[in-house]
Design a protein around this motif. Sequence first.
Motif: not given
Length: 366
Positions: A320, A338, A323, A335-336, A333, A122
Motif C-alpha cells: 500500500y 480496499t 501504491r 483505483t483501490d 484510493c 477488503e
Amino acid sequence: MKIGVPKEIKNNESRVGMTPAGVFELTKNNHTVYVQTDAGFGSGFFNKDYEEAGAIILNSIEDVYAASDMIVKVKEPIEEEYTLIKPDQVVFTYFHFASSETLTRAMINSKSICIAYETVEEKDGSLPLLVPMSEVAGRMSIQQGAKYLEKPIKGRGVLLGGVPGVPPGKVLVLGAGIVGMQAAKMAAGLGAHVTIMDINMKQLRYVNDVMPNHVVTEFSSEYNIRKRIKEADLIIGGVLIKGAKAPKLITKDMLKDMRPGTVIVDVAVDQGGCFETTKATTHENPTYIIDDVVHYCVANMPGAVPYTSTVALTNVTLPYVLRLANQGWVKACETDTTLSKGLNIVKGRVVYKEIAEAFNWETEIS
C-alpha cells in the motif's frame, strides 16, 4: 515522492514504520526515504542498514516531518507531533480515532490526509493491515495474562496448564475474530480450558471445527457472560467494531462476581476497550487493580515484541505504501477500494462515518 519514517515516541514503543527491505523497494522505484536516526534500533534495524538500502538518515523528528510528503508510522501521532504534521501531508499509520477526540480534532486541524491501517478493508470485510498486529496481540494476551495470574503480581496464583492432579486454569475469550482465535490457540496450547464467545454463529462453528476439544464455544450474551466470569481465571476482551468504539461487554458491577486475583486483558483498548473499567496503560505500568481484579490494558501490546511486530506489519503495509508513493493518494484510493476505506480524515473533513458517530458529530461524508 518523499517518504518519512520517524522514530516512534509513544511510551515503550520500539516498533518502526518501515524495515530496510521496505526502504529498498521504495528507492528502487525512485522515491526518496528519510529515516530518523535510530528509528529502527528497538526493532533490531540500524542506521547503516537503512543507509545501505538507500535511505537518508535525518537527526530529528522535526526534520523528517518537514522533509516528507508522506509519513509512514506505527502508532497514532501523540501531542508532541501534532504541530509537525503539515497540510496536504499523507499520514499512514494506526489511528484508532474513535478512542480519542483530542487526536481526531488535532488531525482535523492539521489539514492532512489521514489513512488508518485499521480501516483498510477488503471486499469480504477483512482488515488486512490489522490482522498481523491482532495476531501478535491475541497471542500476547495469553502470555501476559498467564504472567499476571502469578500471586506476587496479585493474581490468583493459577498455572494455566495445571499439573497432574490439579485441573487447568479457565480462560474466557470474548470475540472469535483474529484476536480471539489466536488467544484461544495459545491458551489451548498451554493446556488451559478455554471458552470462546461470539454472536456470530458461523464463526463459532468454524472455531468448533478447528480448535481442540478443550476449547468450547458459547453464544455471547450478557447472561452467559455473567455466568462464565464467576469461574474464569483469565478473561480476554477481543471484540472489534471497525473504526468504532468497542462495546462494553463487562461492566463495573460485574467485577464483584469475579474471584479475587482474576486477570482481565483488554486487547480492544485502542478502540476504547470492551470493559467499562478499562483505561489505557503502558508497558512501563501495565496493570492496575479494581475490586481485586487485575486489569492489563496496554494500548500498544505488540510494541513489547518489536522485531516480530515490525516485520509482520511491514509485510502487509509495504504494497500500500508503494501504491501511494507511485500513484499519489488520490489516484491510489480511486483505483483501490480496499485502500480507500482507510481514508479517515481528508484536509480537515471526517470522511469515515463511525468516527463522527463516536463523538456524536454530524458526518460530512459525501
